[in-house]
Scaffold this motif. Structure first.
Motif, mmCIF file in Angstrom:
data_model
loop_
_atom_site.group_PDB
_atom_site.id
_atom_site.type_symbol
_atom_site.label_atom_id
_atom_site.label_comp_id
_atom_site.label_asym_id
_atom_site.label_seq_id
_atom_site.Cartn_x
_atom_site.Cartn_y
_atom_site.Cartn_z
ATOM 1 N N LEU A 47 -108.128 -31.551 141.270
ATOM 2 C CA LEU A 47 -107.315 -31.256 140.092
ATOM 3 C C LEU A 47 -105.842 -31.086 140.450
ATOM 4 O O LEU A 47 -104.988 -31.052 139.561
ATOM 5 C CB LEU A 47 -107.816 -29.986 139.398
ATOM 6 N N ASN A 48 -105.543 -30.975 141.739
ATOM 7 C CA ASN A 48 -104.156 -30.853 142.157
ATOM 8 C C ASN A 48 -103.301 -32.012 141.660
ATOM 9 O O ASN A 48 -102.101 -31.868 141.447
ATOM 10 C CB ASN A 48 -104.059 -30.823 143.690
ATOM 11 N N SER A 49 -103.947 -33.158 141.479
ATOM 12 C CA SER A 49 -103.214 -34.374 141.135
ATOM 13 C C SER A 49 -103.078 -34.594 139.639
ATOM 14 O O SER A 49 -102.499 -35.598 139.213
ATOM 15 C CB SER A 49 -103.924 -35.588 141.749
ATOM 16 N N TRP B 142 -99.447 -30.622 136.478
ATOM 17 C CA TRP B 142 -99.782 -30.889 137.871
ATOM 18 C C TRP B 142 -98.548 -30.768 138.761
ATOM 19 O O TRP B 142 -98.671 -30.408 139.937
ATOM 20 C CB TRP B 142 -100.395 -32.280 137.997
ATOM 21 N N SER B 143 -97.398 -31.072 138.192
ATOM 22 C CA SER B 143 -96.158 -30.998 138.949
ATOM 23 C C SER B 143 -95.388 -29.751 138.530
ATOM 24 O O SER B 143 -94.909 -29.663 137.407
ATOM 25 C CB SER B 143 -95.311 -32.247 138.702
ATOM 26 N N GLY B 144 -95.345 -28.775 139.394
ATOM 27 C CA GLY B 144 -94.597 -27.562 139.093
ATOM 28 C C GLY B 144 -95.453 -26.416 138.590
ATOM 29 O O GLY B 144 -95.058 -25.262 138.684
ATOM 30 N N GLY B 145 -96.614 -26.730 138.034
ATOM 31 C CA GLY B 145 -97.514 -25.672 137.590
ATOM 32 C C GLY B 145 -97.080 -24.960 136.325
ATOM 33 O O GLY B 145 -97.612 -23.890 136.004
ATOM 34 N N ASN B 146 -96.135 -25.542 135.583
ATOM 35 C CA ASN B 146 -95.718 -24.897 134.331
ATOM 36 C C ASN B 146 -96.876 -24.882 133.342
ATOM 37 O O ASN B 146 -97.714 -25.787 133.325
ATOM 38 C CB ASN B 146 -94.540 -25.641 133.731
ATOM 39 N N ASN C 143 -108.392 -13.751 125.222
ATOM 40 C CA ASN C 143 -108.449 -12.341 124.838
ATOM 41 C C ASN C 143 -108.215 -12.192 123.350
ATOM 42 O O ASN C 143 -107.635 -13.070 122.702
ATOM 43 C CB ASN C 143 -107.391 -11.555 125.612
ATOM 44 N N ASN C 144 -108.654 -11.047 122.829
ATOM 45 C CA ASN C 144 -108.455 -10.747 121.410
ATOM 46 C C ASN C 144 -108.882 -11.924 120.530
ATOM 47 O O ASN C 144 -108.121 -12.396 119.678
ATOM 48 C CB ASN C 144 -106.989 -10.390 121.150
ATOM 49 N N LEU C 145 -110.094 -12.369 120.737
ATOM 50 C CA LEU C 145 -110.579 -13.538 120.014
ATOM 51 C C LEU C 145 -110.701 -13.255 118.524
ATOM 52 O O LEU C 145 -111.019 -12.138 118.100
ATOM 53 C CB LEU C 145 -111.920 -13.981 120.585
ATOM 54 N N LYS C 146 -110.460 -14.299 117.752
ATOM 55 C CA LYS C 146 -110.496 -14.214 116.299
ATOM 56 C C LYS C 146 -111.506 -15.230 115.762
ATOM 57 O O LYS C 146 -111.799 -16.229 116.432
ATOM 58 C CB LYS C 146 -109.111 -14.527 115.730
ATOM 59 N N PRO C 147 -112.022 -15.005 114.565
ATOM 60 C CA PRO C 147 -112.967 -15.984 113.996
ATOM 61 C C PRO C 147 -112.408 -17.392 113.954
ATOM 62 O O PRO C 147 -113.158 -18.368 114.139
ATOM 63 C CB PRO C 147 -113.218 -15.423 112.595
ATOM 64 N N GLU C 148 -111.114 -17.526 113.758
ATOM 65 C CA GLU C 148 -110.516 -18.864 113.703
ATOM 66 C C GLU C 148 -110.441 -19.549 115.065
ATOM 67 O O GLU C 148 -110.054 -20.723 115.152
ATOM 68 C CB GLU C 148 -109.124 -18.804 113.062
ATOM 69 N N ASP C 149 -110.799 -18.840 116.121
ATOM 70 C CA ASP C 149 -110.899 -19.462 117.438
ATOM 71 C C ASP C 149 -112.231 -20.171 117.634
ATOM 72 O O ASP C 149 -112.444 -20.841 118.650
ATOM 73 C CB ASP C 149 -110.720 -18.415 118.544
ATOM 74 N N THR C 150 -113.132 -20.036 116.686
ATOM 75 C CA THR C 150 -114.429 -20.685 116.778
ATOM 76 C C THR C 150 -114.274 -22.196 116.815
ATOM 77 O O THR C 150 -113.650 -22.791 115.927
ATOM 78 C CB THR C 150 -115.313 -20.272 115.589
ATOM 79 N N ALA C 151 -114.817 -22.808 117.850
ATOM 80 C CA ALA C 151 -114.682 -24.254 118.047
ATOM 81 C C ALA C 151 -115.448 -24.656 119.304
ATOM 82 O O ALA C 151 -115.893 -23.796 120.076
ATOM 83 C CB ALA C 151 -113.215 -24.650 118.197
ATOM 84 N N VAL C 152 -115.560 -25.949 119.495
ATOM 85 C CA VAL C 152 -115.995 -26.470 120.789
ATOM 86 C C VAL C 152 -114.733 -26.661 121.632
ATOM 87 O O VAL C 152 -113.767 -27.287 121.179
ATOM 88 C CB VAL C 152 -116.742 -27.805 120.643
ATOM 89 N N TYR C 153 -114.759 -26.115 122.827
ATOM 90 C CA TYR C 153 -113.609 -26.175 123.720
ATOM 91 C C TYR C 153 -113.861 -27.221 124.803
ATOM 92 O O TYR C 153 -114.927 -27.243 125.435
ATOM 93 C CB TYR C 153 -113.364 -24.811 124.345
ATOM 94 N N TYR C 154 -112.863 -28.063 125.005
ATOM 95 C CA TYR C 154 -112.942 -29.141 125.973
ATOM 96 C C TYR C 154 -111.848 -28.992 127.028
ATOM 97 O O TYR C 154 -110.703 -28.690 126.680
ATOM 98 C CB TYR C 154 -112.748 -30.497 125.302
ATOM 99 N N CYS C 155 -112.194 -29.239 128.271
ATOM 100 C CA CYS C 155 -111.152 -29.351 129.284
ATOM 101 C C CYS C 155 -110.873 -30.829 129.530
ATOM 102 O O CYS C 155 -111.749 -31.681 129.340
ATOM 103 C CB CYS C 155 -111.521 -28.637 130.579
ATOM 104 N N ALA C 156 -109.657 -31.113 129.914
ATOM 105 C CA ALA C 156 -109.217 -32.489 130.089
ATOM 106 C C ALA C 156 -108.233 -32.563 131.248
ATOM 107 O O ALA C 156 -107.528 -31.590 131.538
ATOM 108 C CB ALA C 156 -108.567 -33.008 128.815
ATOM 109 N N ALA C 157 -108.169 -33.718 131.873
ATOM 110 C CA ALA C 157 -107.245 -33.915 132.991
ATOM 111 C C ALA C 157 -106.512 -35.242 132.812
ATOM 112 O O ALA C 157 -107.090 -36.222 132.333
ATOM 113 C CB ALA C 157 -107.991 -33.890 134.323
ATOM 114 N N GLY C 158 -105.262 -35.257 133.204
ATOM 115 C CA GLY C 158 -104.460 -36.469 133.090
ATOM 116 C C GLY C 158 -103.086 -36.228 133.634
ATOM 117 O O GLY C 158 -102.810 -35.194 134.264
ATOM 118 N N ARG C 159 -102.202 -37.176 133.389
ATOM 119 C CA ARG C 159 -100.806 -37.054 133.828
ATOM 120 C C ARG C 159 -99.881 -37.384 132.676
ATOM 121 O O ARG C 159 -99.082 -38.328 132.758
ATOM 122 C CB ARG C 159 -100.557 -37.980 135.017
ATOM 123 N N PRO C 160 -99.955 -36.608 131.618
ATOM 124 C CA PRO C 160 -99.093 -36.911 130.479
ATOM 125 C C PRO C 160 -97.636 -36.606 130.776
ATOM 126 O O PRO C 160 -97.322 -35.695 131.543
ATOM 127 C CB PRO C 160 -99.629 -35.980 129.389
#
Length: 124
Positions: free
Chosen positions: A28-30, A52-56, A83-100
């Motif tokens: 994932l460093n890349s 990936w570049s700078g870690g911002n 933290n402090n989750l709310k009902p509107e946070d209900t969803a399917v959460y996806y992780c993704a990787a790329g170089r946008p």
């Protein structure tokens, strides 16, 4: 890169959850690593990204101040502390990787690799 998201569940408003995104096949460093979410009937929404570049890090407006994204390079994994989750946070959460590029980092189309999603339900 193969991504495996985990850590979702059913929680009450105000609770916390930590999602994990384990990578294999490449480091994932890349790549910039992002989290998106999608609720039923809604478009996929940008949640957070760690570049990936700078870690911002950058966050969607709806989660700013409550969610935190991080990476563990040794474990080749990324995390989303919620933290402090709310009902509107209900969803399917996806992780993704790329170089946008910076202007596209909130666009799901800019990411090459996706995990399978993990369900987060916030309900009393």
């Amino acid at each position: 890169v193969q991504l495996q998201a985990s850590g979702g569940g059913l929680v009450r408003p105000g609770d916390s959850l930590r999602l994990s995104c384990a990578a294999s096949g490449s480091t994932l460093n890349s790549y910039s690593t992002a989290w998106f979410r999608q609720a039923p009937g809604q478009e996929r929404e940008f949640v957070a990204v760690i570049r990936w570049s700078g870690g911002n890090v950058y966050y969607g407006d709806s989660v700013k101040g409550r969610f935190s994204i991080s990476k563990d390079y040794g474990k080749n994994s990324a995390y989303l502390q919620m933290n402090n989750l709310k009902p509107e946070d209900t969803a399917v959460y996806y992780c993704a990787a790329g170089r946008p590029i910076t202007s596209s980092m909130r666009d799901s189309r800019a990411y090459y690799y996706w995990g399978q999603g993990t369900q987060v339900t916030v309900s009393s």
